[in-house]
Design an enzyme around this catalytic site. Structure first.
Site, mmCIF file in Angstrom:
data_model
loop_
_atom_site.group_PDB
_atom_site.id
_atom_site.type_symbol
_atom_site.label_atom_id
_atom_site.label_comp_id
_atom_site.label_asym_id
_atom_site.label_seq_id
_atom_site.Cartn_x
_atom_site.Cartn_y
_atom_site.Cartn_z
ATOM 1 N N ASP A 45 4.257 -11.281 -7.789
ATOM 2 C CA ASP A 45 4.344 -12.397 -8.730
ATOM 3 C C ASP A 45 3.176 -12.268 -9.701
ATOM 4 O OD1 ASP A 45 5.052 -14.895 -9.813
ATOM 5 O OD2 ASP A 45 3.522 -15.858 -8.600
ATOM 6 N N THR A 78 6.214 -14.442 -15.432
ATOM 7 C CA THR A 78 4.757 -14.324 -15.535
ATOM 8 C C THR A 78 4.336 -12.895 -15.798
ATOM 9 O OG1 THR A 78 4.804 -14.236 -13.138
ATOM 10 C CG2 THR A 78 4.194 -16.299 -14.129
ATOM 11 N N THR A 79 5.097 -11.938 -15.247
ATOM 12 C CA THR A 79 4.747 -10.533 -15.479
ATOM 13 C C THR A 79 5.142 -10.142 -16.897
ATOM 14 O OG1 THR A 79 5.304 -10.168 -13.181
ATOM 15 C CG2 THR A 79 4.954 -8.237 -14.519
ATOM 16 N N ASP A 371 9.748 -19.573 -7.777
ATOM 17 C CA ASP A 371 10.125 -19.107 -9.115
ATOM 18 C C ASP A 371 11.577 -19.440 -9.406
ATOM 19 O OD1 ASP A 371 7.649 -18.162 -9.447
ATOM 20 O OD2 ASP A 371 8.150 -16.066 -9.718
#
Length: 511
Positions: A45, A78-79, A371
């Protein structure tokens, strides 16, 4: 070294570190803490990885911030957001070396961003009128989100869980009422969704094991007065019987408090702090289930879910809000006994019980599920969806490319660079799957020159696949957030031309 170089190097280091976790075939990282206990976290994550890095470079800190904000705002992507910002800076550095002024690059990026966003808006699909289709969309989004996480093996199963949990919320994005309980043992497949609320406590000795139509008083108060509590005072007595008197007085005080609590007309008392033997006895005699030491998050959530409020004084019962539920009973999960509240006042509340091989697996499963839940709750609010698998990036890149050809002047270089940065995302997805990215991306570009094409990368077969048939979908809101945040962050770092280290603030000598 110039500030631009320092910034770009920092941002690229972050992007390079995290880009290997992008996509369905992304790898995980082990984060080992240097503190006491040497905690180990296994995760892919983006926000979790970046949060735990120790960073000196200011530009890299900006990247960490945007991924954190992305996590708080929409919960997923998020990545991607850190990788896209890194790519934009990488491209910008090449332009700066070509002696193009940073402000020109920013102006170009701005135009490209507008163009890309408009393209996305035109390409969204919206099925909110059709419930069945919308549910399929949600399932697809959940599976796409989970496919890059630890739950990817059983993604259909967990997507079903997540969609059910979110649809119970009836459109609210408050995920507080979905509780995730982690119990080691069993396999991930043994996880299940349970309506109501589960409190991770045992029922005390001699207490009723099942209560129907419960009135619950949730409290945070001290119930341990079998000992004299006059701190720092000395009590002199001349005989043992006087000590007994003091204890009797304490007991009397406790009994009064318990009677006050019982006067609320309750049959379940949940306390944050300890409950000593004597008050527990009194509660048991009155047929009241007393639960002690419920952890704070659990008790706050319990109050929220049952519609009660946490009380600490009991003098006027009419002002205390009690919680209600239909049945309280003890259940077993694995080796542990837990208390299950069903038929709670807040009908949308539910608990997802995760089972798994070890704590690490469970932590990562919880992050993945979180998520998915975030993305789904955002999608229920904003029902627009897009295809996934690098499709949106290719569509935007194509439009941005055309804009670059029409734009005169040096800005066109920047717009061109933006389109290259967008294409980097599908490139990385392909690289992480061990595919020949150069070959695949050029095929994709060619296919995308047709109108209304739905092609993206199919990492399972390693070819260009049809995203519509494969059911790979993403939420529009997440994509838009990635695009805006990454561009703004890159822009902010580009504006910097000097990094100045400030002296620490002097402390005035106060006499």
């Amino acid at each position: 070294m110039s500030a631009h170089q320092a910034s770009c190097i920092g941002a690229m280091a972050i992007a390079d570190l995290i880009e290997t976790t992008l996509g369905p075939k992304g790898m995980d990282k082990i984060l080992q803490s240097t503190g006491r206990g040497r905690n180990v976290t296994v995760t892919n994550d983006g926000a979790t990885i970046l949060k735990s890095l120790h960073i000196d470079n200011p530009a890299a800190k900006v990247l960490v911030d945007i991924s954190k904000v992305q996590d708080d705002e929409v919960g997923d992507g998020t990545t991607s957001v850190a990788v896209l910002a890194g790519e934009l800076l990488k491209e910008a550095e090449k332009l700066i070396n070509m002696k193009i002024h940073p402000m020109t690059i920013i102006a170009g990026y701005r135009m490209a961003l507008e163009c890309a966003r408009d393209t996305l808006l035109q390409k969204t699909m919206d099925n909110k009128e059709n419930t069945d289709k919308f549910r399929t969309d949600l399932m697809n989004i959940a599976m796409t989100t989970l496919s890059s996480k630890i739950l990817s093996q059983d993604k259909e199963y967990f997507a079903e869980l997540a969609v059910d949990a979110v649809l119970r919320l009836k459109g609210s994005t408050n995920l507080e009422s979905i509780q995730i309980l982690k119990k080691p043992g069993g396999s991930l497949k043994d996880s299940f969704l349970d309506e109501g609320f589960i409190l991770d406590k045992k029922i005390g000795i001699g207490q009723p094991k099942r209560i129907e139509n419960a009135n619950i008083l949730v409290a945070n108060t001290a119930m341990d007065t079998d000992k004299v509590k006059i701190y720092g005072a000395r009590v002199r007595v001349d005989s043992m019987s006087k000590v007994a008197d003091i204890e009797a007085a304490e007991k009397h005080k406790m009994r009064e408090k318990v009677l006050k609590i019982i006067a609320h007309g309750i049959n379940c008392f949940v306390n944050r702090q300890l409950i000593y033997n004597f008050p527990e006895e009194l509660f048991a005699d009155a047929g009241i289930l007393a639960i002690e030491h419920a952890d704070f998050e659990g008790i706050e959530r319990l109050a929220l879910v049952t519609g009660g409020e946490i009380a600490s004084t009991f003098d006027n019962p009419e002002s205390v809000k009690l919680g209600h539920c239909k049945v309280i009973e003890e259940i077993m999960i694995g080796e542990d006994r837990l208390i299950h509240f069903s038929g709670v006042a807040m009908g949308q509340a539910c608990t997802i019980v995760l089972r798994g091989a070890s704590e690490h697996v469970l932590d990562e499963a919880e992050r993945s599920l979180h998520d998915a839940l975030c993305v789904l709750s955002q999608t229920v609010n904003d029902t627009r969806v897009l295809f996934g698998g690098g499709w949106p990036e290719m569509v935007m890149a194509k439009e941005v490319d055309e804009l670059a050809r029409k734009t005169p002047g040096k800005k066109s270089h920047a717009i061109d660079a933006f389109s290259r940065a967008l294409q980097a995302i599908p490139t990385i997805i392909a690289d992480n799957a061990g595919l020949d990215s150069a070959e695949l991306i050029s095929q994709l570009r060619a296919v995308h020159h047709k109108e209304n094409c739905t092609a993206g990368i199919d990492v399972i077969t390693g070819t260009v696949g049809d995203m519509q048939k494969l059911g790979i979908q993403e939420s529009f809101k997440v994509k838009q957030a990635i695009l805006l945040s990454a561009t703004e962050a890159a822009e902010m770092i580009l504006r910097v031309d000097e990094i100045i280290t400030c002296a620490p603030r002097r402390r005035e000598d106060r006499m």
